[in-house]
Write an enzyme that holds these catalytic residues in place. Sequence first.
Site, short mmCIF file in Angstrom:
data_model
loop_
_atom_site.label_atom_id
_atom_site.label_comp_id
_atom_site.label_asym_id
_atom_site.label_seq_id
_atom_site.Cartn_x
_atom_site.Cartn_y
_atom_site.Cartn_z
N LYS A 1 -17.92 1.42 -9.67
CA LYS A 1 -19.31 1.45 -10.15
C LYS A 1 -19.58 2.74 -10.92
O LYS A 1 -20.41 2.77 -11.84
CB LYS A 1 -20.28 1.32 -8.97
CG LYS A 1 -21.75 1.25 -9.38
CD LYS A 1 -22.65 0.96 -8.20
CE LYS A 1 -24.11 0.86 -8.65
NZ LYS A 1 -25.02 0.50 -7.54
N ARG B 1 6.95 -16.24 -24.18
CA ARG B 1 7.02 -16.02 -25.63
C ARG B 1 5.88 -16.75 -26.35
O ARG B 1 5.29 -16.23 -27.28
CB ARG B 1 8.37 -16.48 -26.17
CG ARG B 1 9.52 -15.58 -25.77
CD ARG B 1 10.85 -16.15 -26.26
NE ARG B 1 10.87 -16.24 -27.72
CZ ARG B 1 11.77 -16.95 -28.39
NH1 ARG B 1 12.69 -17.64 -27.74
NH2 ARG B 1 11.75 -16.97 -29.70
N TYR B 2 5.61 -17.96 -25.91
CA TYR B 2 4.49 -18.74 -26.45
C TYR B 2 4.25 -19.92 -25.53
O TYR B 2 4.96 -20.12 -24.53
CB TYR B 2 4.76 -19.19 -27.89
CG TYR B 2 6.06 -19.93 -28.11
CD1 TYR B 2 6.19 -21.28 -27.83
CD2 TYR B 2 7.17 -19.26 -28.62
CE1 TYR B 2 7.39 -21.96 -28.03
CE2 TYR B 2 8.38 -19.93 -28.83
CZ TYR B 2 8.48 -21.27 -28.54
OH TYR B 2 9.65 -21.93 -28.74
N GLY C 1 -5.33 9.24 7.39
CA GLY C 1 -4.26 9.01 8.35
C GLY C 1 -2.85 8.90 7.87
O GLY C 1 -2.16 9.88 7.59
N GLY C 2 -2.37 7.64 7.76
CA GLY C 2 -0.98 7.39 7.42
C GLY C 2 -0.60 7.90 6.04
O GLY C 2 0.52 8.37 5.83
N THR C 3 -1.53 7.81 5.09
CA THR C 3 -1.24 8.28 3.74
C THR C 3 -1.08 9.79 3.70
O THR C 3 -0.16 10.31 3.07
CB THR C 3 -2.36 7.84 2.76
OG1 THR C 3 -2.51 6.42 2.83
CG2 THR C 3 -2.02 8.25 1.34
N HIS D 1 10.07 -33.71 -21.20
CA HIS D 1 8.66 -33.85 -21.59
C HIS D 1 7.81 -34.29 -20.40
O HIS D 1 6.93 -35.14 -20.53
CB HIS D 1 8.51 -34.82 -22.76
CG HIS D 1 9.33 -34.45 -23.97
ND1 HIS D 1 9.31 -33.18 -24.50
CD2 HIS D 1 10.19 -35.17 -24.72
CE1 HIS D 1 10.12 -33.14 -25.54
NE2 HIS D 1 10.68 -34.33 -25.70
N THR E 1 -13.53 6.51 6.32
CA THR E 1 -14.08 6.87 5.00
C THR E 1 -15.51 6.38 4.80
O THR E 1 -16.13 6.72 3.80
CB THR E 1 -13.20 6.27 3.88
OG1 THR E 1 -13.13 4.85 4.04
CG2 THR E 1 -11.80 6.86 3.93
N VAL F 1 -12.90 3.24 11.34
CA VAL F 1 -13.98 4.07 10.79
C VAL F 1 -13.40 5.43 10.41
O VAL F 1 -12.97 6.19 11.26
CB VAL F 1 -15.13 4.27 11.80
CG1 VAL F 1 -16.22 5.14 11.19
CG2 VAL F 1 -15.69 2.92 12.24
N ILE G 1 -11.68 -3.01 5.18
CA ILE G 1 -13.12 -2.81 5.00
C ILE G 1 -13.39 -1.55 4.19
O ILE G 1 -14.07 -1.57 3.17
CB ILE G 1 -13.84 -2.73 6.36
CG1 ILE G 1 -13.63 -4.00 7.17
CG2 ILE G 1 -15.34 -2.44 6.15
CD1 ILE G 1 -14.14 -5.26 6.49
#
Length: 404
Positions: free
Chosen positions: A135, A212-213, A33-35, A273, A65, A63, A124
């Site tokens: 996977k 940095r640390y 759709g939008g893509t 501190h 893919t 619904v 979903i």
Amino acid sequence: MFKRALVSTSSKTHLVDFLKPLVELGCEIVSTGGTSKFLRENNIKVTEVSDVTGFPEMMDGRVRTLHPKIHMGLLARSFVPEDFELLKSHGVKPFDLVVVNLYPFAEAVTKGLKDRDLIEQIDIGGPSLLRAAAKSFERISVVCDSSDYKEVLSRVKENRIDFDFNKKLAAKVFLHCSQYDSLIAKTLIHDFTLGELPEVVELNLENKMALRYGENPHQKAGFYRGGKDHPLSLHHIEQHQGKELSFNNLLDLEAAVAMVSEFREAACAIIKHNSPCGVAEAENINLAYDRAYESDSVSAFGGIVALNRPVNRNLAQSLVTSFLECVIAPKFEKDALEILSVKKNLRILSLKNLDRVSEIQPLDIKVLKGGALVQEADGPIFWDDAWKSKEKMSDGIKQDLVFA
């Protein structure tokens, strides 16, 4: 070299720059759709998912893919010849690249969407595509984060897409899906657990800033961000000048911000501190700073100053007379910033919500080895009729008790 990519993204950031070189190298783009509309508008040839499945997108895109001709192309195992024979017999072509990011559920929560509007932001199909592709990482590169586009392109051009790289991308996908599902669960259960401690506490955090640390130079450290935003989060800081923030700076800033945001009146806290050197509340912010500093001017050396009101010119002139690590406030007037700029290393930080009374955080968590202590978070206390005393108290004493 990728032959066939499945692309479905909520965020289109850098997507065209990523896909164009792949298309030029012969990669087929299958999209939804939008893509697909967005890619066509940017002159990228696209095959619609519905043309692959032979089935139209339905239920307002819920619904599209979730179809064998898509998931067979994702789940076929390269080390099982029968899988590819099955693909061929059903006219299904495999994918070797999947680019998917999910509906912005976290943003929907931040915007305050409720009920059906919020539910529609639960993805979903996206997680299903990501998990199936991850996977199959042995043969599929799966990208869920636009920050990985550059490296993927570089590896394609240098022919360095390999098993270990795909495995790393797959791990990122499963972590991403886990965080996404966790945020949804916590959001939906929230209304049922108010006033109760939850059965399970998950800390899904993302490293948003390399430090940095840590507390000491030999310790590695990062500044992580949780999935659910908070208006007083230090991730919203705007730094105007000074050195980069350190691990210890952030610890002290968190304590200082939490402290001054509990006061309704102008307030200042000076932290060193992770402990207060001085805290004061007054009728104006200049006086609040003076009182907090005078509480212990020696310990304030090298401290963190937090203020819940904007910094003006006069206050800035007071601040530059002392050695401080950081000053944080809701805002700095322009001439105040000019005065403070003489201290090149002084970190000047603004946090726009710092002038509001602190919202109570859902939980206060102290991490221990092998677990954690969890309690309801403390919050600001104001005088009300529930307070009891054996003797009548003046308003001044009441104010002092609330302040304490």
